[in-house]
Design a protein around this motif. Structure first.
Motif, PDB file in Angstrom:
ATOM      1  N   ILE A  65      34.592  50.214  48.407  1.00 21.25           N
ATOM      2  CA  ILE A  65      34.901  49.057  49.266  1.00 21.25           C
ATOM      3  C   ILE A  65      35.465  47.923  48.403  1.00 21.25           C
ATOM      4  N   ASP A  66      34.791  47.668  47.268  1.00 23.47           N
ATOM      5  CA  ASP A  66      35.266  46.603  46.363  1.00 23.47           C
ATOM      6  C   ASP A  66      36.696  46.907  45.887  1.00 23.47           C
ATOM      7  N   HIS A  67      36.944  48.157  45.553  1.00 31.37           N
ATOM      8  CA  HIS A  67      38.262  48.579  45.043  1.00 31.37           C
ATOM      9  C   HIS A  67      39.351  48.338  46.090  1.00 31.37           C
ATOM     10  N   GLY A 123      19.675  49.093  49.434  1.00 27.71           N
ATOM     11  CA  GLY A 123      20.735  48.932  48.429  1.00 27.71           C
ATOM     12  C   GLY A 123      21.697  47.833  48.869  1.00 27.71           C
ATOM     13  N   GLY A 124      22.601  47.452  47.954  1.00 26.49           N
ATOM     14  CA  GLY A 124      23.501  46.321  48.199  1.00 26.49           C
ATOM     15  C   GLY A 124      24.277  46.428  49.497  1.00 26.49           C
ATOM     16  N   LEU A 125      24.715  47.633  49.875  1.00 26.61           N
ATOM     17  CA  LEU A 125      25.530  47.776  51.093  1.00 26.61           C
ATOM     18  C   LEU A 125      24.720  47.566  52.366  1.00 26.61           C
ATOM     19  N   SER A 126      23.396  47.700  52.276  1.00 26.72           N
ATOM     20  CA  SER A 126      22.588  47.493  53.486  1.00 26.72           C
ATOM     21  C   SER A 126      22.519  46.008  53.848  1.00 26.72           C
ATOM     22  N   CYS A 131      22.275  52.790  49.284  1.00 30.46           N
ATOM     23  CA  CYS A 131      23.732  52.610  49.192  1.00 30.46           C
ATOM     24  C   CYS A 131      24.089  51.366  48.383  1.00 30.46           C
ATOM     25  N   GLY A 132      24.637  51.608  47.208  1.00 29.33           N
ATOM     26  CA  GLY A 132      25.068  50.506  46.339  1.00 29.33           C
ATOM     27  C   GLY A 132      26.439  50.838  45.794  1.00 29.33           C
ATOM     28  N   THR A 133      26.544  50.963  44.472  1.00 26.61           N
ATOM     29  CA  THR A 133      27.797  51.407  43.859  1.00 26.61           C
ATOM     30  C   THR A 133      28.141  52.791  44.401  1.00 26.61           C
ATOM     31  N   SER A 134      27.102  53.660  44.453  1.00 24.15           N
ATOM     32  CA  SER A 134      27.221  54.987  45.074  1.00 24.15           C
ATOM     33  C   SER A 134      26.221  55.033  46.222  1.00 24.15           C
ATOM     34  N   THR A 194      30.833  54.286  46.845  1.00 27.30           N
ATOM     35  CA  THR A 194      30.798  53.707  48.201  1.00 27.30           C
ATOM     36  C   THR A 194      30.998  52.187  48.084  1.00 27.30           C
ATOM     37  N   GLY A 195      29.988  51.481  47.576  1.00 29.12           N
ATOM     38  CA  GLY A 195      30.191  50.042  47.338  1.00 29.12           C
ATOM     39  C   GLY A 195      31.373  49.814  46.405  1.00 29.12           C
ATOM     40  N   LYS A 196      31.465  50.665  45.406  1.00 28.51           N
ATOM     41  CA  LYS A 196      32.577  50.552  44.434  1.00 28.51           C
ATOM     42  C   LYS A 196      33.918  50.782  45.134  1.00 28.51           C
ATOM     43  N   VAL A 239      32.962  37.577  50.510  1.00 22.65           N
ATOM     44  CA  VAL A 239      34.204  38.093  51.103  1.00 22.65           C
ATOM     45  C   VAL A 239      33.880  39.064  52.256  1.00 22.65           C
ATOM     46  N   TYR A 240      32.738  39.762  52.153  1.00 23.13           N
ATOM     47  CA  TYR A 240      32.383  40.731  53.207  1.00 23.13           C
ATOM     48  C   TYR A 240      31.996  39.995  54.494  1.00 23.13           C
ATOM     49  N   ALA A 241      31.219  38.917  54.360  1.00 24.34           N
ATOM     50  CA  ALA A 241      30.829  38.142  55.553  1.00 24.34           C
ATOM     51  C   ALA A 241      32.092  37.569  56.205  1.00 24.34           C
TER      52      ALA A 241
HETATM   53  N1  LIG Z   1      26.009  40.429  50.384  1.00 28.07           N
HETATM   54  C1  LIG Z   1      26.697  41.564  50.436  1.00 28.07           C
HETATM   55  N2  LIG Z   1      27.399  41.892  51.530  1.00 28.07           N
HETATM   56  C2  LIG Z   1      28.105  43.050  51.595  1.00 28.07           C
HETATM   57  N3  LIG Z   1      28.147  43.972  50.608  1.00 28.07           N
HETATM   58  C3  LIG Z   1      27.458  43.707  49.497  1.00 28.07           C
HETATM   59  C4  LIG Z   1      26.701  42.514  49.343  1.00 28.07           C
HETATM   60  N4  LIG Z   1      26.142  42.543  48.116  1.00 28.07           N
HETATM   61  C5  LIG Z   1      26.512  43.707  47.553  1.00 28.07           C
HETATM   62  N5  LIG Z   1      27.304  44.410  48.365  1.00 28.07           N
HETATM   63  C6  LIG Z   1      27.901  45.739  48.100  1.00 28.07           C
HETATM   64  O1  LIG Z   1      26.914  46.490  47.405  1.00 28.07           O
HETATM   65  C7  LIG Z   1      27.457  47.066  46.214  1.00 28.07           C
HETATM   66  C8  LIG Z   1      26.463  46.958  45.074  1.00 28.07           C
HETATM   67  O2  LIG Z   1      25.213  47.426  45.464  1.00 28.07           O
HETATM   68  P1  LIG Z   1      23.958  47.340  44.469  1.00 28.07           P
HETATM   69  O3  LIG Z   1      22.837  48.054  45.144  1.00 28.07           O
HETATM   70  O4  LIG Z   1      23.737  45.914  44.082  1.00 28.07           O
HETATM   71  O5  LIG Z   1      24.522  48.104  43.188  1.00 28.07           O
HETATM   72  P2  LIG Z   1      23.958  49.312  42.312  1.00 28.07           P
HETATM   73  O6  LIG Z   1      23.987  50.549  43.161  1.00 28.07           O
HETATM   74  O7  LIG Z   1      24.960  49.449  41.186  1.00 28.07           O
HETATM   75  O8  LIG Z   1      22.584  48.922  41.905  1.00 28.07           O
HETATM   76  C9  LIG Z   1      28.728  46.314  45.914  1.00 28.07           C
HETATM   77  O9  LIG Z   1      29.690  47.222  45.405  1.00 28.07           O
HETATM   78  C10 LIG Z   1      29.146  45.697  47.252  1.00 28.07           C
HETATM   79  O10 LIG Z   1      30.129  46.531  47.871  1.00 28.07           O
END
Ligand SMILES: Nc1ncnc2c1ncn2[C@@H]1O[C@H](COP(=O)(O)OP(=O)(O)O)[C@@H](O)[C@H]1O
Ligand SMILES: O=C(CO)[C@H](O)[C@H](O)COP(=O)(O)O
Length: 453
Positions: free
Chosen positions: A240-242, A358-361, A195-198, A236-238, A264-266
């Motif tokens: 939340i950011d939006h 991924g980033g959302l984890s 889970c990241g951008t998607s 998904t991540g995109k 900002v998430y913390a």
């Molecule tokens: N430290 C963090 N705490 C919470 N959410 C985060 C954090 N770092 C990244 N994210 C979320 O993860 C998403 C990016 O995930 P990432 O795996 O880095 O991207 P990609 O899928 O493009 O490789 C961001 O859109 C953001 O919502």
């Protein structure tokens, strides 16, 4: 996807989330060709065939006629590293309709109007296909070695798509001693969620399973010898950011988070803890519900026309309001995962444990909501950057450190933390899930009303 032609290196990329090829994908889906069975019955606009058709129809002289190769990003990178144009089985099977067993299907490309590929024996999209982890050519070229500051000749592996590398990095971990149901069950009881951008939901099986609206089954596209079903959520991540960045209270949030040296998430997570009072945090959204398909639904509805929905808005624009909207968005993404899991299970998968990366984890609220809303424990890896672990597994195979991808997976993936669901909250989430399903039902009703005379 990359298309390149001599002398013009500008504007030669179409991003995966680019939805320009809507008309092309409709026409491809109308053919009902047999290859569509292996993408859940409906091809996504995010795949390569519609994008290629768009290029032929819209940039014929400037791109289509001149392009030497069309690459997926992982294959482009391995080509740049080694000079070898061989493609990874993963990218061709998952995004280009190639079959691990039967190869290219000439009739598909002819039917959709891309017979050019058949005529030149697929040289522009790949006629040499290697399993992920196979060593490419003579390794890193002197030029690439100079650019990267690495020794020339170092082994380079045939690649995996980023999400698939993440899946490989987490799904094979030794889970003994963590009290998980999947201990003692086959690896097919695990669902990797990258889970990241998607978000991508990777389930594997010994035999092919056809899941309507879920990509695959793809043979050996992630773990060798296993079939892969790939569910997904386009943003998904995109999303939340939006939602967070677009809120009126975002500047205040940003200033307060910066003052505390927090993301900002913390900050939002600790703010939710402050305002929840005696009740569990998830209960703050009892009257605020979100449908998360702001960029269409990838799985299991496979409907790119769907839009996002929010119900329960108030006039307030303060930080509490932003935090609760953020929470409802995180929950909506987790409900989307629950819908995908239900589709996978209805078709024959038997799942008990989620492996998130991924980033959302990195977001504890996102992880806890996935556990609570799916009712499944979530395993997080010791190494947060699990996509890189997957890439390292491939590299270790290409350099001969392990005899097989499976051996490398079990030696290189490690469990970090396990998050269990709060089963006492199940009734609340079951009710919110009912509302979640109503939202899309209603959205389809609105579309039907507007279409009528
Ligand atoms: N430290 C963090 N705490 C919470 N959410 C985060 C954090 N770092 C990244 N994210 C979320 O993860 C998403 C990016 O995930 P990432 O795996 O880095 O991207 P990609 O899928 O493009 O490789 C961001 O859109 C953001 O919502
Ligand atoms: O389609 C996918 C995998 O098959 C992914 O959505 C795509 O690769 C983009 O991933 P990311 O969320 O890392 O940008």
């Amino acid at each position: 996807m990359w298309c390149r032609h001599k002398g013009d290196s500008h504007r030669n990329i179409i991003m995966w989330l680019d939805h320009r090829a809507v008309s092309q994908v409709h026409r491809i889906n109308e053919t009902k060709h047999g290859v569509l069975q292996c993408v859940g019955g409906v091809m996504s606009v995010e795949m390569q065939a519609p994008k290629l058709l768009w290029l032929k129809e819209n940039l014929r002289e400037t791109c289509w006629d001149k392009a030497g190769h069309f690459f997926d990003l992982p294959d482009f990178l391995s080509w740049k590293a080694t000079g070898v144009t061989a493609r990874s089985l993963c990218s061709l099977v998952c995004k280009w309709t190639y079959s691990a067993e039967k190869g290219w299907d000439d009739s598909f490309w002819k039917l959709i109007g891309l017979e050019d590929f058949v005529a030149d024996n697929y040289s522009k999209i790949g006629n040499q296909v290697l399993p992920p982890g196979a060593s490419l050519g003579n390794g890193l070229t002197p030029e690439a070695a100079r650019d990267l500051g690495l020794p020339a000749g170092i082994a380079v592996a045939a690649s995996l798509i980023d999400a698939h590398a993440g899946g490989l990095g987490v799904i094979g971990a030794d889970v003994r001693g963590h009290g998980l149901a999947c201990e003692g069950q086959p690896v097919t009881s695990r669902l990797a969620v990258i889970c990241g951008t998607s978000s991508c939901h990777m389930g594997i099986s010994k035999d092919p399973i056809f899941v309507p609206g879920v990509w695959g089954p793809y043979f050996s596209a992630m773990v060798p010898g296993f079939w892969l079903n790939e569910g997904g959520q386009s943003v998904t991540g995109k999303l939340i950011d939006h939602v967070v960045r677009g809120h009126a209270a975002f500047p205040e949030l940003q200033a307060k988070a910066t003052a505390r040296c927090q993301s900002v998430y913390a900050y939002l997570n600790s703010h939710l803890d402050l305002i929840k009072k005696a009740r569990p945090v998830g209960f703050l959204t009892v009257d605020l519900h979100v449908w998360p398909d702001f960029h269409g639904n990838r799985s299991p509805l496979a409907d790119l026309t769907l839009k996002g929905m929010v119900t329960g808005l108030k006039l307030s624009q303060d930080l509490d309001d932003l935090a609760i909207l953020y929470l409802a968005t995180v929950q909506a993404i987790a409900f989307g995962t629950r819908l995908i899991i239900e589709a996978l299970e209805a078709a024959g998968h038997s799942l008990s444990t989620l492996f998130l990366c991924g980033g959302l984890s990195k977001n504890p609220l996102f992880v806890q909501m996935h556990a609570d809303i799916t009712g499944m424990p979530v395993v997080l890896s010791q190494e947060v950057e699990s996509v890189l672990v997957g890439a390292a597994i491939l590299g270790a195979c290409a350099s001969g450190d392990f005899a097989s991808v499976q051996e490398a997976m079990s030696r290189m993936s490690k469990v970090g933390k396990v998050v269990f669901p709060r089963l006492e909250d199940k009734r609340y989430y079951d009710k919110k899930y009912q509302v979640f399903l109503k939202l899309v039902e209603h959205q389809k009703e609105y579309a039907a009303i507007m279409k009528g005379d």
